[in-house]
Write a protein that holds these residues in place. Structure first.
Motif, PDB file in Angstrom:
ATOM      1  N   UNK A  35       0.404 -14.915 -16.087  1.00 19.79           N
ATOM      2  CA  UNK A  35       0.561 -13.533 -15.654  1.00 19.79           C
ATOM      3  C   UNK A  35       1.119 -13.502 -14.238  1.00 19.79           C
ATOM      4  N   UNK A  36       2.090 -12.639 -14.015  1.00 19.64           N
ATOM      5  CA  UNK A  36       2.550 -12.340 -12.668  1.00 19.64           C
ATOM      6  C   UNK A  36       1.711 -11.195 -12.144  1.00 19.64           C
ATOM      7  N   UNK A  37       1.241 -11.303 -10.908  1.00 16.70           N
ATOM      8  CA  UNK A  37       0.367 -10.294 -10.327  1.00 16.70           C
ATOM      9  C   UNK A  37       0.986  -9.844  -9.008  1.00 16.70           C
ATOM     10  N   UNK A  38       1.042  -8.544  -8.795  1.00 18.34           N
ATOM     11  CA  UNK A  38       1.616  -8.033  -7.565  1.00 18.34           C
ATOM     12  C   UNK A  38       0.988  -6.729  -7.146  1.00 18.34           C
ATOM     13  N   UNK A  39       1.262  -6.334  -5.922  1.00 21.08           N
ATOM     14  CA  UNK A  39       0.805  -5.054  -5.416  1.00 21.08           C
ATOM     15  C   UNK A  39       1.205  -4.900  -3.959  1.00 21.08           C
ATOM     16  N   UNK A  40       1.281  -3.633  -3.513  1.00 20.45           N
ATOM     17  CA  UNK A  40       1.620  -3.385  -2.110  1.00 20.45           C
ATOM     18  C   UNK A  40       0.967  -2.128  -1.550  1.00 20.45           C
ATOM     19  N   UNK A  41      -0.071  -1.628  -2.212  1.00 20.50           N
ATOM     20  CA  UNK A  41      -0.806  -0.463  -1.709  1.00 20.50           C
ATOM     21  C   UNK A  41      -2.240  -0.887  -1.438  1.00 20.50           C
ATOM     22  N   UNK A  42      -2.700  -0.618  -0.227  1.00 20.25           N
ATOM     23  CA  UNK A  42      -4.092  -0.917   0.117  1.00 20.25           C
ATOM     24  C   UNK A  42      -4.328  -2.391   0.406  1.00 20.25           C
ATOM     25  N   UNK A  43      -5.586  -2.815   0.276  1.00 24.33           N
ATOM     26  CA  UNK A  43      -5.991  -4.194   0.552  1.00 24.33           C
ATOM     27  C   UNK A  43      -5.728  -5.034  -0.697  1.00 24.33           C
ATOM     28  N   UNK A  44      -4.498  -5.453  -0.851  1.00 25.97           N
ATOM     29  CA  UNK A  44      -4.051  -6.121  -2.081  1.00 25.97           C
ATOM     30  C   UNK A  44      -4.744  -7.470  -2.269  1.00 25.97           C
ATOM     31  N   UNK A  45      -4.890  -8.253  -1.224  1.00 30.77           N
ATOM     32  CA  UNK A  45      -5.529  -9.564  -1.374  1.00 30.77           C
ATOM     33  C   UNK A  45      -6.964  -9.408  -1.854  1.00 30.77           C
ATOM     34  N   UNK A  46      -7.666  -8.430  -1.340  1.00 28.43           N
ATOM     35  CA  UNK A  46      -9.047  -8.165  -1.809  1.00 28.43           C
ATOM     36  C   UNK A  46      -9.029  -7.715  -3.268  1.00 28.43           C
ATOM     37  N   UNK A  47      -8.045  -6.888  -3.615  1.00 33.44           N
ATOM     38  CA  UNK A  47      -7.918  -6.431  -4.999  1.00 33.44           C
ATOM     39  C   UNK A  47      -7.667  -7.606  -5.933  1.00 33.44           C
ATOM     40  N   UNK A  48      -6.858  -8.563  -5.513  1.00 36.03           N
ATOM     41  CA  UNK A  48      -6.612  -9.757  -6.335  1.00 36.03           C
ATOM     42  C   UNK A  48      -7.922 -10.502  -6.587  1.00 36.03           C
ATOM     43  N   UNK A  49      -8.757 -10.623  -5.564  1.00 42.05           N
ATOM     44  CA  UNK A  49     -10.053 -11.288  -5.724  1.00 42.05           C
ATOM     45  C   UNK A  49     -10.908 -10.531  -6.752  1.00 42.05           C
ATOM     46  N   UNK A  81       6.375  -0.887   1.520  1.00 40.02           N
ATOM     47  CA  UNK A  81       5.772  -2.054   2.160  1.00 40.02           C
ATOM     48  C   UNK A  81       6.065  -3.323   1.370  1.00 40.02           C
ATOM     49  N   UNK A  82       5.937  -4.466   2.057  1.00 38.88           N
ATOM     50  CA  UNK A  82       6.075  -5.759   1.401  1.00 38.88           C
ATOM     51  C   UNK A  82       5.025  -5.908   0.296  1.00 38.88           C
ATOM     52  N   UNK A  83       5.335  -6.758  -0.657  1.00 35.18           N
ATOM     53  CA  UNK A  83       4.438  -7.036  -1.772  1.00 35.18           C
ATOM     54  C   UNK A  83       3.674  -8.323  -1.540  1.00 35.18           C
ATOM     55  N   UNK A  84       2.520  -8.406  -2.155  1.00 35.72           N
ATOM     56  CA  UNK A  84       1.779  -9.652  -2.299  1.00 35.72           C
ATOM     57  C   UNK A  84       1.885 -10.008  -3.775  1.00 35.72           C
ATOM     58  N   UNK A 116       7.748   5.966 -10.743  1.00 32.22           N
ATOM     59  CA  UNK A 116       9.159   5.693 -10.992  1.00 32.22           C
ATOM     60  C   UNK A 116       9.360   4.183 -10.960  1.00 32.22           C
ATOM     61  N   UNK A 117      10.509   3.717 -11.427  1.00 31.44           N
ATOM     62  CA  UNK A 117      10.787   2.277 -11.499  1.00 31.44           C
ATOM     63  C   UNK A 117      10.707   1.650 -10.109  1.00 31.44           C
ATOM     64  N   UNK A 118      10.029   0.508 -10.016  1.00 31.67           N
ATOM     65  CA  UNK A 118       9.882  -0.249  -8.770  1.00 31.67           C
ATOM     66  C   UNK A 118       9.145   0.510  -7.673  1.00 31.67           C
ATOM     67  N   UNK A 119       8.327   1.483  -8.059  1.00 31.23           N
ATOM     68  CA  UNK A 119       7.559   2.262  -7.075  1.00 31.23           C
ATOM     69  C   UNK A 119       6.460   1.403  -6.463  1.00 31.23           C
ATOM     70  N   UNK A 120       5.958   1.803  -5.282  1.00 28.70           N
ATOM     71  CA  UNK A 120       4.788   1.135  -4.726  1.00 28.70           C
ATOM     72  C   UNK A 120       3.641   1.204  -5.737  1.00 28.70           C
ATOM     73  N   UNK A 121       2.778   0.166  -5.729  1.00 27.34           N
ATOM     74  CA  UNK A 121       1.694   0.146  -6.698  1.00 27.34           C
ATOM     75  C   UNK A 121       0.497  -0.650  -6.201  1.00 27.34           C
ATOM     76  N   UNK A 122      -0.668  -0.243  -6.700  1.00 24.12           N
ATOM     77  CA  UNK A 122      -1.902  -0.939  -6.344  1.00 24.12           C
ATOM     78  C   UNK A 122      -1.963  -2.290  -7.034  1.00 24.12           C
ATOM     79  N   UNK A 123      -1.528  -2.339  -8.296  1.00 23.07           N
ATOM     80  CA  UNK A 123      -1.589  -3.572  -9.071  1.00 23.07           C
ATOM     81  C   UNK A 123      -0.506  -3.554 -10.135  1.00 23.07           C
ATOM     82  N   UNK A 124       0.203  -4.646 -10.227  1.00 23.09           N
ATOM     83  CA  UNK A 124       1.240  -4.819 -11.240  1.00 23.09           C
ATOM     84  C   UNK A 124       0.934  -6.125 -11.964  1.00 23.09           C
TER      85      UNK A 124
END
Length: 174
Positions: A35-49, A81-84, A116-124
């Protein structure tokens, strides 16, 4: 706490005790997926955990290993913003389409809104590989299109160390 390594002015790697990590065994007969995991809204690294905790509680899958987290610039829509990004290898009893539906439900649970396509997101969550299958459905293409052109996938994939992962996907030139 994350350790940070700057690759260049646009890319940074983050590691901690969860990213990267691996389990030595999987006890259920199942399929393997990346799985590819991404996000750029909020505390993304914490969300990944929190995502790893959530995935490990599901009966339909288990986490085998994770890659490093890469901070990188967006593509497509650049005014954000940049993505993680990272990758997660899982074992699952679900079919590809059933797994995709589960991933959509997880995204929604973690606050994803598809505006919309390629919009900012909490989790992808994207399915990059499923076993060694090649699939082409309207809603799902495996391997994920253009995965091999994206550092956001390639760098975390390279950080995975499990020998069977390398052997099984060696024809993909990661």
């Amino acid at each position: 706490m994350f350790l940070r390594r700057i690759l260049d002015e646009r890319h940074t790697i983050y590691v901690n005790n969860t990213f990267p990590t691996r389990r030595d065994s999987c006890h259920r007969p199942s399929h393997r997926a990346v799985l590819g995991v991404g996000g750029n809204i909020g505390d993304v690294k914490r969300r990944f955990h929190h995502l790893i905790i959530h995935l490990n509680r599901l009966s339909q899958l288990s986490v085998i290993q994770t890659g490093v987290i890469l901070k990188n610039p967006p593509f497509g829509y650049n005014k954000q913003d940049d993505f993680y990004n990272t990758v997660i290898e899982i074992s699952t009893t679900l079919s590809p389409r059933a797994l995709l539906r589960l991933l959509w439900r997880i995204e929604k649970r973690f606050g994803r809104v598809r505006s919309f396509a390629n919009a900012p997101r909490t989790l992808d969550l994207d399915m990059i590989f499923y076993d060694n299958r090649v699939l082409n459905y309207p809603e799902l293409i495996i391997p994920h299109p253009h995965w091999d052109e994206r550092l956001s996938v390639r760098i975390p994939l390279r950080s995975m160390t499990r020998k069977t992962f390398r052997r099984d996907y060696e024809n993909l030139n990661i």
